[in-house]
Design a protein around this motif. Structure first.
Motif, PDB file in Angstrom:
ATOM      1  N   ALA A   1      36.599 -10.515 -24.231  1.00  0.00           N
ATOM      2  CA  ALA A   1      36.632 -12.198 -23.957  1.00  0.00           C
ATOM      3  C   ALA A   1      36.429 -12.657 -25.301  1.00  0.00           C
ATOM      4  CB  ALA A   1      35.402 -12.535 -23.382  1.00  0.00           C
ATOM      5  N   HIS A   2      37.096 -13.803 -25.635  1.00  0.00           N
ATOM      6  CA  HIS A   2      36.810 -14.483 -27.213  1.00  0.00           C
ATOM      7  C   HIS A   2      35.483 -15.174 -27.054  1.00  0.00           C
ATOM      8  CE1 HIS A   2      38.212 -16.913 -30.471  1.00  0.00           C
ATOM      9  NE2 HIS A   2      37.332 -17.876 -29.996  1.00  0.00           N
ATOM     10  N   GLY A   3      34.920 -15.458 -26.054  1.00  0.00           N
ATOM     11  CA  GLY A   3      33.530 -15.894 -25.846  1.00  0.00           C
ATOM     12  C   GLY A   3      33.186 -16.479 -24.468  1.00  0.00           C
ATOM     13  N   VAL A   4      31.997 -17.095 -24.468  1.00  0.00           N
ATOM     14  CA  VAL A   4      31.526 -17.610 -23.233  1.00  0.00           C
ATOM     15  C   VAL A   4      31.686 -19.245 -22.877  1.00  0.00           C
ATOM     16  CG1 VAL A   4      29.981 -15.669 -22.930  1.00  0.00           C
ATOM     17  CG2 VAL A   4      29.179 -17.878 -24.175  1.00  0.00           C
ATOM     18  N   ALA A   5      31.906 -19.364 -21.721  1.00  0.00           N
ATOM     19  CA  ALA A   5      31.964 -20.890 -21.283  1.00  0.00           C
ATOM     20  C   ALA A   5      30.943 -21.224 -20.541  1.00  0.00           C
ATOM     21  CB  ALA A   5      33.331 -21.404 -20.726  1.00  0.00           C
ATOM     22  N   LEU A   6      30.053 -22.240 -20.794  1.00  0.00           N
ATOM     23  CA  LEU A   6      28.830 -22.472 -20.368  1.00  0.00           C
ATOM     24  C   LEU A   6      28.830 -23.933 -19.751  1.00  0.00           C
ATOM     25  CD1 LEU A   6      26.195 -21.152 -23.160  1.00  0.00           C
ATOM     26  CD2 LEU A   6      27.377 -19.715 -21.265  1.00  0.00           C
ATOM     27  N   MET A   7      28.258 -24.020 -18.686  1.00  0.00           N
ATOM     28  CA  MET A   7      27.952 -25.350 -17.919  1.00  0.00           C
ATOM     29  C   MET A   7      26.488 -25.776 -18.231  1.00  0.00           C
ATOM     30  SD  MET A   7      28.873 -27.187 -14.341  1.00  0.00           S
ATOM     31  CE  MET A   7      30.579 -27.432 -14.662  1.00  0.00           C
TER      32      MET A   7
ATOM     33  N   MET B   1      31.354 -20.247 -28.460  1.00  0.00           N
ATOM     34  CA  MET B   1      30.924 -20.836 -27.055  1.00  0.00           C
ATOM     35  C   MET B   1      31.435 -22.204 -26.901  1.00  0.00           C
ATOM     36  SD  MET B   1      26.845 -22.256 -26.494  1.00  0.00           S
ATOM     37  CE  MET B   1      27.243 -23.814 -26.786  1.00  0.00           C
ATOM     38  N   PHE B   2      31.886 -22.388 -25.518  1.00  0.00           N
ATOM     39  CA  PHE B   2      32.758 -23.621 -24.782  1.00  0.00           C
ATOM     40  C   PHE B   2      31.582 -24.183 -24.023  1.00  0.00           C
ATOM     41  CE2 PHE B   2      37.141 -24.898 -24.328  1.00  0.00           C
ATOM     42  CZ  PHE B   2      36.910 -25.834 -23.390  1.00  0.00           C
ATOM     43  N   ALA B   3      31.179 -25.500 -24.347  1.00  0.00           N
ATOM     44  CA  ALA B   3      30.493 -26.224 -23.535  1.00  0.00           C
ATOM     45  C   ALA B   3      31.250 -26.940 -22.428  1.00  0.00           C
ATOM     46  CB  ALA B   3      29.523 -27.074 -24.368  1.00  0.00           C
ATOM     47  N   ILE B   4      30.656 -27.106 -21.143  1.00  0.00           N
ATOM     48  CA  ILE B   4      31.151 -27.890 -20.128  1.00  0.00           C
ATOM     49  C   ILE B   4      30.292 -28.985 -19.649  1.00  0.00           C
ATOM     50  CG2 ILE B   4      32.427 -27.877 -17.871  1.00  0.00           C
ATOM     51  CD1 ILE B   4      33.071 -24.906 -18.511  1.00  0.00           C
ATOM     52  N   THR B   5      30.618 -30.302 -19.540  1.00  0.00           N
ATOM     53  CA  THR B   5      29.506 -31.275 -19.363  1.00  0.00           C
ATOM     54  C   THR B   5      29.396 -31.095 -17.877  1.00  0.00           C
ATOM     55  OG1 THR B   5      31.328 -32.977 -18.617  1.00  0.00           O
ATOM     56  CG2 THR B   5      30.747 -32.789 -21.176  1.00  0.00           C
ATOM     57  N   CYS B   6      28.073 -31.730 -17.454  1.00  0.00           N
ATOM     58  CA  CYS B   6      27.716 -31.498 -15.951  1.00  0.00           C
ATOM     59  C   CYS B   6      26.748 -32.977 -15.867  1.00  0.00           C
ATOM     60  CB  CYS B   6      26.897 -30.455 -15.790  1.00  0.00           C
ATOM     61  SG  CYS B   6      25.443 -30.114 -16.831  1.00  0.00           S
ATOM     62  N   ALA B   7      27.174 -33.972 -16.090  1.00  0.00           N
ATOM     63  CA  ALA B   7      26.576 -35.313 -16.063  1.00  0.00           C
ATOM     64  C   ALA B   7      25.993 -35.617 -14.635  1.00  0.00           C
ATOM     65  CB  ALA B   7      27.311 -36.363 -16.755  1.00  0.00           C
ATOM     66  N   HIS B   8      26.876 -35.092 -13.612  1.00  0.00           N
ATOM     67  CA  HIS B   8      26.397 -35.344 -12.216  1.00  0.00           C
ATOM     68  C   HIS B   8      25.125 -34.394 -11.934  1.00  0.00           C
ATOM     69  CE1 HIS B   8      28.850 -31.401 -12.406  1.00  0.00           C
ATOM     70  NE2 HIS B   8      28.406 -31.044 -11.401  1.00  0.00           N
ATOM     71  N   LEU B   9      24.633 -33.505 -12.890  1.00  0.00           N
ATOM     72  CA  LEU B   9      23.653 -32.744 -12.465  1.00  0.00           C
ATOM     73  C   LEU B   9      22.303 -33.301 -13.346  1.00  0.00           C
ATOM     74  CD1 LEU B   9      24.910 -29.036 -12.640  1.00  0.00           C
ATOM     75  CD2 LEU B   9      24.309 -30.371 -10.670  1.00  0.00           C
ATOM     76  N   ILE B  10      22.514 -33.637 -14.599  1.00  0.00           N
ATOM     77  CA  ILE B  10      21.499 -33.945 -15.416  1.00  0.00           C
ATOM     78  C   ILE B  10      21.491 -35.351 -15.889  1.00  0.00           C
ATOM     79  CG2 ILE B  10      21.475 -31.692 -16.491  1.00  0.00           C
ATOM     80  CD1 ILE B  10      22.603 -32.711 -18.983  1.00  0.00           C
TER      81      ILE B  10
ATOM     82  N   TYR C   1      44.062 -21.261 -24.709  1.00  0.00           N
ATOM     83  CA  TYR C   1      42.936 -20.385 -24.136  1.00  0.00           C
ATOM     84  C   TYR C   1      42.830 -20.525 -22.823  1.00  0.00           C
ATOM     85  CZ  TYR C   1      40.736 -24.834 -23.211  1.00  0.00           C
ATOM     86  OH  TYR C   1      40.434 -25.956 -22.697  1.00  0.00           O
ATOM     87  N   ALA C   2      42.085 -19.873 -22.047  1.00  0.00           N
ATOM     88  CA  ALA C   2      41.726 -19.626 -20.784  1.00  0.00           C
ATOM     89  C   ALA C   2      40.421 -19.550 -20.379  1.00  0.00           C
ATOM     90  CB  ALA C   2      42.807 -18.726 -20.040  1.00  0.00           C
ATOM     91  N   LEU C   3      39.817 -20.010 -19.349  1.00  0.00           N
ATOM     92  CA  LEU C   3      38.575 -19.688 -18.878  1.00  0.00           C
ATOM     93  C   LEU C   3      38.464 -18.893 -17.624  1.00  0.00           C
ATOM     94  CD1 LEU C   3      36.751 -23.231 -19.017  1.00  0.00           C
ATOM     95  CD2 LEU C   3      37.227 -21.699 -20.786  1.00  0.00           C
ATOM     96  N   LEU C   4      37.956 -17.660 -17.598  1.00  0.00           N
ATOM     97  CA  LEU C   4      38.152 -16.727 -16.252  1.00  0.00           C
ATOM     98  C   LEU C   4      36.682 -16.573 -15.847  1.00  0.00           C
ATOM     99  CD1 LEU C   4      39.751 -14.581 -14.679  1.00  0.00           C
ATOM    100  CD2 LEU C   4      39.645 -13.210 -16.620  1.00  0.00           C
TER     101      LEU C   4
END
Length: 316
Positions: free
Chosen positions: A305-311, A138-147, A251-254
């Motif tokens: 996929a290697h895994g999932v990227a989540l925002m 699991m690859f976490a992506i920040t979203c400070a502009h939302l929370i 790695y890549a995110l698709l």
């Protein structure tokens, strides 16, 4: 994953990693009488005429270690030029098997921890594969502009430890982003994780980060890999994915795989579209991205996929 067309100038080989729940994986030594005897590798072997790669994987693991592969997913495709042959390697990760691995050909087996190999020498083709093993599911992506920045930092500090975080805050200027990255890195590094930043590589050279993440437009402008320990990119099609591979990115995110509020105008590619974009054989780990949650991990792996990227899904 759709199989590649046979290339008569290459030796088609399958290789597999037995995966334990803790992330450890198995390597095997090459037996006497084979090229690079005594070198360590991911077990596997040649695909016979008329045999599918998965069928070859099942046969090879039964012949080499006496186990029956029950669940495996496609992972990476690498081409390596040895003195004796050009080899096209199809890598799988094996999640479930029946039986206990036992040497059938005089070789040795050893469980390994990601990032800490304990056996040597290693088969030359396996360097990038071993590095890929360090990437989490699991690859976490920040979203400070939302929370909000405070809420995000609090979840980083008090929630489950995140092994890999991409800071993506396009609304922040350079000064504000540098301050925010320092806060994120302080928390993530203290808990054993890594941080990459989605920003101009020239900005982050002296920041306390482990690497840089490139949006597709930056990727397409590159002629060489940026000089960071870890470099990844966002891609949207097979051409961008191929470029990321040629540049030897890590790695890549698709995506987007599903409808996402971040890019509401984007048409989801779905799991079929995701798998189609990997059909030529991804040479680097690819994460599925876009409208996903942790429950999508199994579907993502089945699609290659290697895994999932989540925002949003990473912070719920």
């Amino acid at each position: 994953m759709t199989s590649l067309s046979p290339n008569p100038s290459r030796l088609l080989v399958v290789a597999g990693a037995l995966m334990r729940p803790d992330g450890s994986f198995m390597l095997g030594s090459r037996p006497e009488g084979k090229p690079y005897a005594g070198y360590w590798e991911f077990p596997g072997g040649k695909v016979e005429p008329g045999e599918t790669p998965f069928a070859a994987l099942v046969r090879e693991f039964n012949e080499e270690m006496g186990i029956r592969v029950e669940a495996a997913t496609p992972w990476l495709t690498r081409v390596h030029h040895y003195e004796h042959a050009t080899v096209e390697l199809r890598f799988y990760r094996i999640w479930r098997w029946a039986g206990t691995p036992q040497p059938q050909e005089g070789q040795s087996f050893a469980w390994q921890q990601p990032g800490a190999p304990s056996v040597a020498p290693m088969l030359p083709a396996n360097g990038p594969i071993l590095k890929s093993m360090e990437l989490p599911s699991m690859f976490a992506i920040t979203c400070a502009h939302l929370i909000g920045e405070t809420a995000l930092l609090q979840r980083l500090a008090e929630g489950p430890a995140l092994p890999w975080v991409q800071v993506r805050e396009p609304q922040m200027d350079r000064t504000r982003l540098e301050h925010f990255v320092a806060q994120v890195a302080g928390i993530v590094h203290a808990r054993g994780g890594k941080v990459v930043v989605n920003a101009d590589p020239a900005w982050v050279e002296d920041w306390p980060v482990d690497g840089v993440h490139l949006p597709a437009h930056r990727l397409c402008a590159l002629t060489a890999r940026p000089a960071f320990a870890w470099v990844g990119a966002s891609v949207h099609n097979a051409q961008e994915l191929e470029l990321a591979g040629k540049l030897e990115l890590d790695y890549a995110l698709l995506g987007p795989v599903k409808k996402t509020a971040t890019h509401p105008e984007a048409v989801p590619i779905g799991w079929d579209g995701f798998e189609c974009r990997l059909a030529a054989g991804a040479r680097l780990p690819v994460y599925a991205l876009g409208g996903l949650t942790k429950t999508d991990l199994e579907a993502a792996r089945a699609a290659g996929a290697h895994g999932v990227a989540l925002m949003r899904g990473a912070w719920q």
